[in-house]
Design a protein around this motif. Structure first.
Motif, PDB file in Angstrom:
ATOM      1  N   VAL A  17      24.595  -3.709  36.302  1.00  0.00           N
ATOM      2  CA  VAL A  17      25.419  -3.850  35.099  1.00  0.00           C
ATOM      3  C   VAL A  17      24.517  -3.599  33.898  1.00  0.00           C
ATOM      4  O   VAL A  17      23.501  -4.284  33.726  1.00  0.00           O
ATOM      5  N   TRP A  18      24.878  -2.607  33.097  1.00  0.00           N
ATOM      6  CA  TRP A  18      24.111  -2.295  31.894  1.00  0.00           C
ATOM      7  C   TRP A  18      24.926  -2.651  30.658  1.00  0.00           C
ATOM      8  O   TRP A  18      26.126  -2.355  30.577  1.00  0.00           O
ATOM      9  N   LEU A  19      24.267  -3.279  29.692  1.00  0.00           N
ATOM     10  CA  LEU A  19      24.870  -3.569  28.398  1.00  0.00           C
ATOM     11  C   LEU A  19      24.215  -2.668  27.362  1.00  0.00           C
ATOM     12  O   LEU A  19      22.989  -2.678  27.209  1.00  0.00           O
ATOM     13  N   LEU A  20      25.020  -1.888  26.641  1.00  0.00           N
ATOM     14  CA  LEU A  20      24.500  -1.038  25.575  1.00  0.00           C
ATOM     15  C   LEU A  20      24.607  -1.788  24.264  1.00  0.00           C
ATOM     16  O   LEU A  20      25.714  -2.124  23.820  1.00  0.00           O
ATOM     17  N   THR A  21      23.475  -2.062  23.640  1.00  0.00           N
ATOM     18  CA  THR A  21      23.461  -2.750  22.354  1.00  0.00           C
ATOM     19  C   THR A  21      22.786  -1.867  21.324  1.00  0.00           C
ATOM     20  O   THR A  21      21.996  -0.980  21.657  1.00  0.00           O
ATOM     21  N   SER A  22      23.102  -2.120  20.051  1.00  0.00           N
ATOM     22  CA  SER A  22      22.472  -1.329  18.991  1.00  0.00           C
ATOM     23  C   SER A  22      22.352  -2.165  17.738  1.00  0.00           C
ATOM     24  O   SER A  22      21.941  -3.335  17.812  1.00  0.00           O
ATOM     25  N   TYR A  23      22.767  -1.651  16.594  1.00  0.00           N
ATOM     26  CA  TYR A  23      22.406  -2.278  15.325  1.00  0.00           C
ATOM     27  C   TYR A  23      23.430  -3.272  14.812  1.00  0.00           C
ATOM     28  O   TYR A  23      23.153  -4.021  13.890  1.00  0.00           O
ATOM     29  N   ARG A  24      24.635  -3.323  15.355  1.00  0.00           N
ATOM     30  CA  ARG A  24      25.671  -4.222  14.837  1.00  0.00           C
ATOM     31  C   ARG A  24      25.660  -5.540  15.603  1.00  0.00           C
ATOM     32  O   ARG A  24      25.940  -5.577  16.803  1.00  0.00           O
ATOM     33  N   ALA A  25      25.348  -6.623  14.889  1.00  0.00           N
ATOM     34  CA  ALA A  25      25.269  -7.931  15.534  1.00  0.00           C
ATOM     35  C   ALA A  25      26.605  -8.347  16.136  1.00  0.00           C
ATOM     36  O   ALA A  25      26.663  -8.928  17.225  1.00  0.00           O
ATOM     37  N   GLY A  26      27.716  -8.058  15.435  1.00  0.00           N
ATOM     38  CA  GLY A  26      29.021  -8.431  15.943  1.00  0.00           C
ATOM     39  C   GLY A  26      29.358  -7.724  17.245  1.00  0.00           C
ATOM     40  O   GLY A  26      29.889  -8.329  18.181  1.00  0.00           O
ATOM     41  N   ASP A  27      29.057  -6.416  17.312  1.00  0.00           N
ATOM     42  CA  ASP A  27      29.292  -5.666  18.553  1.00  0.00           C
ATOM     43  C   ASP A  27      28.438  -6.225  19.687  1.00  0.00           C
ATOM     44  O   ASP A  27      28.915  -6.397  20.824  1.00  0.00           O
ATOM     45  N   ASN A  28      27.176  -6.489  19.392  1.00  0.00           N
ATOM     46  CA  ASN A  28      26.283  -7.015  20.423  1.00  0.00           C
ATOM     47  C   ASN A  28      26.764  -8.366  20.939  1.00  0.00           C
ATOM     48  O   ASN A  28      26.682  -8.655  22.139  1.00  0.00           O
ATOM     49  N   ALA A  29      27.259  -9.213  20.030  1.00  0.00           N
ATOM     50  CA  ALA A  29      27.747 -10.532  20.440  1.00  0.00           C
ATOM     51  C   ALA A  29      28.937 -10.395  21.383  1.00  0.00           C
ATOM     52  O   ALA A  29      29.066 -11.156  22.357  1.00  0.00           O
ATOM     53  N   GLN A  30      29.813  -9.435  21.120  1.00  0.00           N
ATOM     54  CA  GLN A  30      30.961  -9.233  21.998  1.00  0.00           C
ATOM     55  C   GLN A  30      30.524  -8.777  23.390  1.00  0.00           C
ATOM     56  O   GLN A  30      31.011  -9.274  24.414  1.00  0.00           O
ATOM     57  N   VAL A  31      29.600  -7.813  23.428  1.00  0.00           N
ATOM     58  CA  VAL A  31      29.120  -7.290  24.705  1.00  0.00           C
ATOM     59  C   VAL A  31      28.450  -8.399  25.521  1.00  0.00           C
ATOM     60  O   VAL A  31      28.720  -8.581  26.715  1.00  0.00           O
ATOM     61  N   LEU A  32      27.571  -9.152  24.869  1.00  0.00           N
ATOM     62  CA  LEU A  32      26.879 -10.240  25.564  1.00  0.00           C
ATOM     63  C   LEU A  32      27.840 -11.353  25.960  1.00  0.00           C
ATOM     64  O   LEU A  32      27.713 -11.949  27.032  1.00  0.00           O
ATOM     65  N   GLY A  33      28.827 -11.634  25.092  1.00  0.00           N
ATOM     66  CA  GLY A  33      29.792 -12.676  25.409  1.00  0.00           C
ATOM     67  C   GLY A  33      30.574 -12.361  26.669  1.00  0.00           C
ATOM     68  O   GLY A  33      30.787 -13.232  27.525  1.00  0.00           O
ATOM     69  N   LEU A  34      31.010 -11.112  26.808  1.00  0.00           N
ATOM     70  CA  LEU A  34      31.743 -10.724  28.014  1.00  0.00           C
ATOM     71  C   LEU A  34      30.830 -10.759  29.234  1.00  0.00           C
ATOM     72  O   LEU A  34      31.221 -11.269  30.298  1.00  0.00           O
ATOM     73  N   ALA A  35      29.619 -10.239  29.099  1.00  0.00           N
ATOM     74  CA  ALA A  35      28.703 -10.219  30.242  1.00  0.00           C
ATOM     75  C   ALA A  35      28.352 -11.625  30.704  1.00  0.00           C
ATOM     76  O   ALA A  35      28.316 -11.910  31.913  1.00  0.00           O
ATOM     77  N   GLU A  36      28.099 -12.515  29.777  1.00  0.00           N
ATOM     78  CA  GLU A  36      27.766 -13.892  30.157  1.00  0.00           C
ATOM     79  C   GLU A  36      28.957 -14.589  30.805  1.00  0.00           C
ATOM     80  O   GLU A  36      28.794 -15.374  31.749  1.00  0.00           O
ATOM     81  N   ALA A  37      30.169 -14.290  30.323  1.00  0.00           N
ATOM     82  CA  ALA A  37      31.362 -14.895  30.919  1.00  0.00           C
ATOM     83  C   ALA A  37      31.606 -14.361  32.329  1.00  0.00           C
ATOM     84  O   ALA A  37      32.113 -15.084  33.194  1.00  0.00           O
ATOM     85  N   LEU A  38      31.242 -13.100  32.586  1.00  0.00           N
ATOM     86  CA  LEU A  38      31.390 -12.541  33.924  1.00  0.00           C
ATOM     87  C   LEU A  38      30.475 -13.242  34.920  1.00  0.00           C
ATOM     88  O   LEU A  38      30.816 -13.390  36.092  1.00  0.00           O
ATOM     89  N   GLY A  39      29.284 -13.637  34.457  1.00  0.00           N
ATOM     90  CA  GLY A  39      28.352 -14.320  35.332  1.00  0.00           C
ATOM     91  C   GLY A  39      27.581 -13.403  36.267  1.00  0.00           C
ATOM     92  O   GLY A  39      26.951 -13.876  37.217  1.00  0.00           O
ATOM     93  N   TRP A  40      27.591 -12.097  36.017  1.00  0.00           N
ATOM     94  CA  TRP A  40      26.854 -11.138  36.835  1.00  0.00           C
ATOM     95  C   TRP A  40      25.509 -10.835  36.176  1.00  0.00           C
ATOM     96  O   TRP A  40      25.375 -10.859  34.957  1.00  0.00           O
ATOM     97  N   ARG A  41      24.537 -10.532  36.989  1.00  0.00           N
ATOM     98  CA  ARG A  41      23.221 -10.136  36.452  1.00  0.00           C
ATOM     99  C   ARG A  41      23.369  -8.817  35.705  1.00  0.00           C
ATOM    100  O   ARG A  41      24.089  -7.917  36.121  1.00  0.00           O
ATOM    101  N   PHE A  42      22.663  -8.714  34.579  1.00  0.00           N
ATOM    102  CA  PHE A  42      22.784  -7.505  33.775  1.00  0.00           C
ATOM    103  C   PHE A  42      21.453  -7.148  33.155  1.00  0.00           C
ATOM    104  O   PHE A  42      20.531  -7.982  33.041  1.00  0.00           O
ATOM    105  N   ALA A  43      21.351  -5.892  32.736  1.00  0.00           N
ATOM    106  CA  ALA A  43      20.191  -5.385  31.999  1.00  0.00           C
ATOM    107  C   ALA A  43      20.665  -4.909  30.644  1.00  0.00           C
ATOM    108  O   ALA A  43      21.719  -4.270  30.535  1.00  0.00           O
ATOM    109  N   ILE A  44      19.909  -5.233  29.591  1.00  0.00           N
ATOM    110  CA  ILE A  44      20.256  -4.826  28.229  1.00  0.00           C
ATOM    111  C   ILE A  44      19.527  -3.538  27.883  1.00  0.00           C
ATOM    112  O   ILE A  44      18.299  -3.449  28.016  1.00  0.00           O
ATOM    113  N   LYS A  45      20.261  -2.536  27.456  1.00  0.00           N
ATOM    114  CA  LYS A  45      19.707  -1.271  27.006  1.00  0.00           C
ATOM    115  C   LYS A  45      19.909  -1.190  25.492  1.00  0.00           C
ATOM    116  O   LYS A  45      20.996  -0.900  24.998  1.00  0.00           O
TER     117      LYS A  45
END
Length: 378
Positions: A17-45
């Motif tokens: 599972v890859w999470l694509l993050t960049s410069y927008r804190a709000g976008d990053n929070a949404q991506v991380l929030g969903l990934a953490e709620a899924l409970g699956w191991r992930f890598a942040i790109k």
């Protein structure tokens, strides 16, 4: 004899599972929030983009041409089973990853989940989790939720409260936190807007006998932050945002404040404040055609004169809000007005309820839809 209908059976969690993050804190929070709620191991790109990325991304659609040093983010095999992204800039990267996986030997299926507004046709994604401000057409692969996903949890708030309570202990109670965003077309948070926010916050704090807990964000321009700091007249704690996560009191303020004032352009901060169940005051950053409050509201800001109405930046924002195709526009007023109508928040200057009504948490619905992408008939 007819057979019983098949039931979905969840597969093992995806291997990658890859999470694509960049410069927008709000976008990053949404991506991380969903990934953490899924409970699956992930890598942040974590990606950085060239100034020319808009042109290359729009022309090519599926590309790394807009990314600065993609190798630094290890965008290489083994390809993931799932990519979660948010924001226009990350879309072409997600689609490029999916294309590489299809060309692998043997071919691999990478599922794409995009949060927010897709600039590309929604058919390019396995799932889009969006909010009403973007008006994404209803489709089988589109889930529309009430407000952006977030990372606020009871455990996270409790930990932040333990850390920040000693820092804030000397300030008189009650505490009103001011969560400050920044400019986001058609809204401009400049020094004049910051002083207006301070004036209204000071009035509410005097009425409550309260101290103000202020935190800015990555989008707050230095001149606006300085104007806000200088105009705060009540006892206050003031944090200028830095990239150091350990120095960021944001979660601590969510945990400890008794009320909130949130700049209305930030859907993420509004959703996070409303999730606490405490009173939330929304600061209207618009006037005239861009007012956040509905027509006829007694608190609507008056026109600021013909000179400001015809200012180049305001005309540019008017064009962005009215002339672009609907699928690439957003209207935050759709969400803000719903939060007020449903009792989750009030406009700054209006009477606020004694206790806020917590906004619904849509993470469970999003998690269920993502998990369904990895289910097969029993």
């Amino acid at each position: 004899m007819p057979t019983a209908p098949s039931e979905p059976q969840a597969l093992e969690p995806p291997a990658g599972v890859w999470l694509l993050t960049s410069y927008r804190a709000g976008d990053n929070a949404q991506v991380l929030g969903l990934a953490e709620a899924l409970g699956w191991r992930f890598a942040i790109k974590s990606l950085r983009f060239r100034k020319t990325e808009f042109i290359t991304n729009r022309l090519l659609g599926s590309t790394l041409a807009g990314v600065i040093d993609p190798g630094a983010s290890a965008l290489a095999p083994p390809w993931p089973d799932l990519v979660i992204s948010a924001g226009r800039r990350n879309e072409p990267v997600a689609r490029w990853i999916q294309a590489q996986a299809r060309r692998a030997s043997p071919p691999q299926r990478t599922r794409l989940v995009h949060l927010g507004r897709p600039w590309a046709d929604p058919r390019h994604f396995d799932l889009i989790v969006t909010t009403p401000q973007y008006r994404v057409p209803a489709r089988a692969n589109v889930l529309t939720i009430g407000a952006p996903l977030h990372r606020v949890t009871a455990a996270g708030l409790a930990a932040a409260a333990r850390k920040w309570a000693p820092v804030l202990a000397a300030l008189p109670r009650p505490w009103i936190a001011i969560l400050v965003g920044g400019s986001s077309p058609p809204y401009v948070f400049d020094a004049a807007m910051a002083r207006d926010l301070a004036r209204q916050a000071n009035a509410l704090a005097r009425q409550r006998g309260a101290a103000l807990l202020v935190t800015t964000s990555p989008r707050t321009r230095p001149e606006a932050a300085a104007a806000l700091r200088d105009a705060i007249a009540q006892p206050a704690f003031f944090h200028d945002w830095t990239p150091d996560p350990d120095a960021n009191p944001y979660l601590g303020l969510l945990a400890l404040a008794d009320e909130f004032i949130v700049t209305g352009e930030s859907m993420s901060m509004a959703a996070e404040a409303c999730s606490t169940g405490k009173p939330v005051h929304l600061f209207d950053m618009g006037w005239g055609w861009s007012a956040m409050r509905p027509p006829g509201h007694p608190g609507l800001a008056a026109s600021r004169g013909i000179g400001e109405a015809l200012a180049p930046q305001r005309l540019k924002h008017w064009a962005l809000a009215h002339l672009l195709p609907e699928r690439v526009r957003r209207d935050v007023r759709v969400i803000l007005r719903r939060l007020v109508e449903e009792g989750h928040a009030a406009w700054l200057g209006d009477p606020a309820p004694a206790a806020g009504k917590p906004a619904p948490d849509d993470r469970a619905a999003a998690v269920a839809r993502v998990r369904a992408l990895f289910a097969r008939p029993r």
